[in-house]
Write a protein that holds these residues in place. Structure first.
Motif, PDB file in Angstrom:
ATOM      1  N   LEU A  50       0.835  -1.194   0.000  1.00  0.00           N
ATOM      2  CA  LEU A  50       0.000   0.000   0.000  1.00  0.00           C
ATOM      3  C   LEU A  50       0.872   1.246   0.000  1.00  0.00           C
ATOM      4  N   ILE A  51       0.607   2.127  -0.961  1.00  0.00           N
ATOM      5  CA  ILE A  51       1.330   3.400  -1.064  1.00  0.00           C
ATOM      6  C   ILE A  51       0.303   4.524  -0.988  1.00  0.00           C
ATOM      7  N   VAL A  52       0.430   5.358   0.045  1.00  0.00           N
ATOM      8  CA  VAL A  52      -0.551   6.418   0.302  1.00  0.00           C
ATOM      9  C   VAL A  52       0.137   7.770   0.168  1.00  0.00           C
ATOM     10  N   GLY A  53      -0.271   8.542  -0.819  1.00  0.00           N
ATOM     11  CA  GLY A  53       0.275   9.875  -1.017  1.00  0.00           C
ATOM     12  C   GLY A  53      -0.609  10.919  -0.375  1.00  0.00           C
ATOM     13  N   GLU A  54      -0.289  11.309   0.848  1.00  0.00           N
ATOM     14  CA  GLU A  54      -1.029  12.331   1.591  1.00  0.00           C
ATOM     15  C   GLU A  54      -2.538  12.099   1.555  1.00  0.00           C
ATOM     16  N   GLY A  55      -2.929  10.870   1.943  1.00  0.00           N
ATOM     17  CA  GLY A  55      -4.339  10.542   2.075  1.00  0.00           C
ATOM     18  C   GLY A  55      -4.853  10.891   3.462  1.00  0.00           C
ATOM     19  N   ASN A  56      -6.162  11.105   3.579  1.00  0.00           N
ATOM     20  CA  ASN A  56      -6.772  11.417   4.869  1.00  0.00           C
ATOM     21  C   ASN A  56      -6.781  10.189   5.767  1.00  0.00           C
ATOM     22  N   LEU A  57      -6.334  10.365   7.014  1.00  0.00           N
ATOM     23  CA  LEU A  57      -6.331   9.279   7.988  1.00  0.00           C
ATOM     24  C   LEU A  57      -7.322   9.505   9.119  1.00  0.00           C
ATOM     25  N   VAL A  58      -7.721  10.745   9.333  1.00  0.00           N
ATOM     26  CA  VAL A  58      -8.655  11.078  10.415  1.00  0.00           C
ATOM     27  C   VAL A  58      -9.728  12.008   9.869  1.00  0.00           C
ATOM     28  N   PRO A  59     -10.837  12.192  10.608  1.00  0.00           N
ATOM     29  CA  PRO A  59     -11.892  13.095  10.146  1.00  0.00           C
ATOM     30  C   PRO A  59     -11.398  14.535  10.052  1.00  0.00           C
ATOM     31  N   GLY A  60     -12.144  15.334   9.322  1.00  0.00           N
ATOM     32  CA  GLY A  60     -11.851  16.765   9.223  1.00  0.00           C
ATOM     33  C   GLY A  60     -11.619  17.242   7.812  1.00  0.00           C
ATOM     34  N   GLY A  61     -11.064  16.362   6.960  1.00  0.00           N
ATOM     35  CA  GLY A  61     -10.835  16.728   5.565  1.00  0.00           C
ATOM     36  C   GLY A  61      -9.632  17.613   5.361  1.00  0.00           C
ATOM     37  N   GLY A  62      -9.173  17.675   4.128  1.00  0.00           N
ATOM     38  CA  GLY A  62      -8.079  18.568   3.762  1.00  0.00           C
ATOM     39  C   GLY A  62      -8.612  19.966   3.507  1.00  0.00           C
ATOM     40  N   ALA A  63      -7.743  20.840   3.032  1.00  0.00           N
ATOM     41  CA  ALA A  63      -8.130  22.234   2.818  1.00  0.00           C
ATOM     42  C   ALA A  63      -9.289  22.353   1.838  1.00  0.00           C
ATOM     43  N   GLY A  64      -9.235  21.588   0.759  1.00  0.00           N
ATOM     44  CA  GLY A  64     -10.279  21.670  -0.253  1.00  0.00           C
ATOM     45  C   GLY A  64     -11.575  21.013   0.167  1.00  0.00           C
ATOM     46  N   THR A  65     -11.482  19.794   0.703  1.00  0.00           N
ATOM     47  CA  THR A  65     -12.696  19.053   1.049  1.00  0.00           C
ATOM     48  C   THR A  65     -13.442  19.698   2.213  1.00  0.00           C
ATOM     49  N   SER A  66     -12.720  20.208   3.195  1.00  0.00           N
ATOM     50  CA  SER A  66     -13.390  20.858   4.328  1.00  0.00           C
ATOM     51  C   SER A  66     -14.110  22.133   3.864  1.00  0.00           C
ATOM     52  N   LYS A  67     -13.523  22.840   2.908  1.00  0.00           N
ATOM     53  CA  LYS A  67     -14.166  24.031   2.357  1.00  0.00           C
ATOM     54  C   LYS A  67     -15.441  23.657   1.611  1.00  0.00           C
ATOM     55  N   ILE A  68     -15.353  22.620   0.777  1.00  0.00           N
ATOM     56  CA  ILE A  68     -16.523  22.180   0.003  1.00  0.00           C
ATOM     57  C   ILE A  68     -17.654  21.756   0.944  1.00  0.00           C
ATOM     58  N   ALA A  69     -17.311  20.957   1.957  1.00  0.00           N
ATOM     59  CA  ALA A  69     -18.327  20.432   2.875  1.00  0.00           C
ATOM     60  C   ALA A  69     -18.906  21.494   3.792  1.00  0.00           C
ATOM     61  N   SER A  70     -18.289  22.674   3.852  1.00  0.00           N
ATOM     62  CA  SER A  70     -18.806  23.740   4.709  1.00  0.00           C
ATOM     63  C   SER A  70     -20.070  24.376   4.125  1.00  0.00           C
ATOM     64  N   PHE A  71     -20.313  24.153   2.832  1.00  0.00           N
ATOM     65  CA  PHE A  71     -21.519  24.671   2.185  1.00  0.00           C
ATOM     66  C   PHE A  71     -22.629  23.621   2.245  1.00  0.00           C
ATOM     67  N   SER A  72     -23.852  24.052   2.082  1.00  0.00           N
ATOM     68  CA  SER A  72     -24.919  23.073   1.874  1.00  0.00           C
ATOM     69  C   SER A  72     -24.740  22.468   0.489  1.00  0.00           C
ATOM     70  N   LYS A  73     -25.291  21.276   0.294  1.00  0.00           N
ATOM     71  CA  LYS A  73     -25.153  20.624  -1.010  1.00  0.00           C
ATOM     72  C   LYS A  73     -25.756  21.484  -2.124  1.00  0.00           C
ATOM     73  N   ALA A  74     -26.947  22.012  -1.871  1.00  0.00           N
ATOM     74  CA  ALA A  74     -27.618  22.813  -2.906  1.00  0.00           C
ATOM     75  C   ALA A  74     -26.814  24.054  -3.245  1.00  0.00           C
TER      76      ALA A  74
END
Length: 272
Positions: A119-143
């Motif tokens: 297994l080779i993991v290049g800066e994958g998420n290991l704990v909750p919270g998300g990275g800079a991009g994903t946490s920003k995206i999830a901060s909005f409502s889906k709509a």
């Protein structure tokens, strides 16, 4: 390109299969990215082209279909990858994942250890919270994200790309093939990752490598992030680590040769 129809999702998942006689490499790309954008230069590099390479486009990304029956969580992405490997009669593959792909790769090894030899993991998420991009995206409502934020982001990146911003050029191209709802749900799944996930990663009984970009590796434990864990903690739990010089989170885009060298060294470790 090959395809596999997933009846439960009424959708085709598509993937590239590059022939080779060495161990099979499975490449899992970052957040809603077409696999050829992430990994084609890696898989076809002279140091790795001896291997058979499978490059997967997740449902909702690249050339794979979007399905409103699919959850877009990491467990189900791993299940679809397992389906491809079973369809191709592949066992004991070396799985390489970048960013979200690293998390999916770990999930695959946890749920289907019979399919993953290394297994080779290049800066994958290991704990909750998300990275800079994903946490920003999830901060909005889906709509809000689908109707307003995503179209504006895409437009902004095209503008930046026209001004010579290389990363904006790359992202604007990759996101043209991404489904906005899938992108949102992928992000939310990473932000809401199971808190037990990191320990399950540590417990895997296979060779494991975590790859950092030189510019993003935490200098102190307090600097650790969900996709950039404390390297000392990884070492203490039996995870090998390596660093791509002159690179940040976008490892293969910022230093292709350095990333390939890290992968090659790990694959060949212990061979005579």
């Amino acid at each position: 390109m090959k395809n596999l129809f997933l009846e439960e999702y009424d959708a085709f998942i598509r993937y590239y299969d590059i022939s080779g006689e060495g161990e099979t490499l499975v490449f899992l790309p970052g957040l809603s990215v077409a696999s050829i954008a992430n990994f084609l230069p890696v898989a076809t590099n002279p140091k790795l082209q001896i291997h058979r390479s499978i490059m997967v486009d997740y449902l909702g990304s690249g050339f794979s279909d979007y399905s409103d029956k699919f959850s877009y969580n990491m467990e189900d992405h791993a299940e679809t990858v397992a389906g491809i490997l079973e369809h191709e009669n592949i066992t004991s593959a070396i799985v390489v994942g970048h960013s979200m792909g690293g998390t999916v790769a770990i999930m695959l090894a946890i749920s289907r250890p019979d399919l993953v030899s290394k297994l080779i993991v290049g800066e994958g998420n290991l704990v909750p919270g998300g990275g800079a991009g994903t946490s920003k995206i999830a901060s909005f409502s889906k709509a809000e994200f689908i109707e307003n934020i995503y179209p504006q982001w895409c437009e902004d990146r095209v503008v930046s790309a026209k001004k010579g911003d290389e990363m904006a050029t790359l992202i604007s191209g990759m996101w043209k093939t991404a489904n906005a709802e899938g992108l949102y749900e992928n992000s939310r799944s990473l932000v809401e990752l199971d808190a037990r996930f990191k320990q399950k990663f540590f417990n895997l009984k296979i060779p494991k490598l975590f790859v950092y970009g030189e510019n993003s590796i935490p200098k102190n434990p307090s600097d650790a992030k969900p996709d950039m864990p404390d390297p000392t903690e990884l070492k203490e739990n039996g995870i090998l680590i390596d660093t791509v010089p002159n690179a940040g989170h976008f490892l293969m885009f910022e230093n292709l040769d350095g990333f390939v060298e890290v992968i090659t060294k790990f694959i060949n470790k212990g061979k005579k």
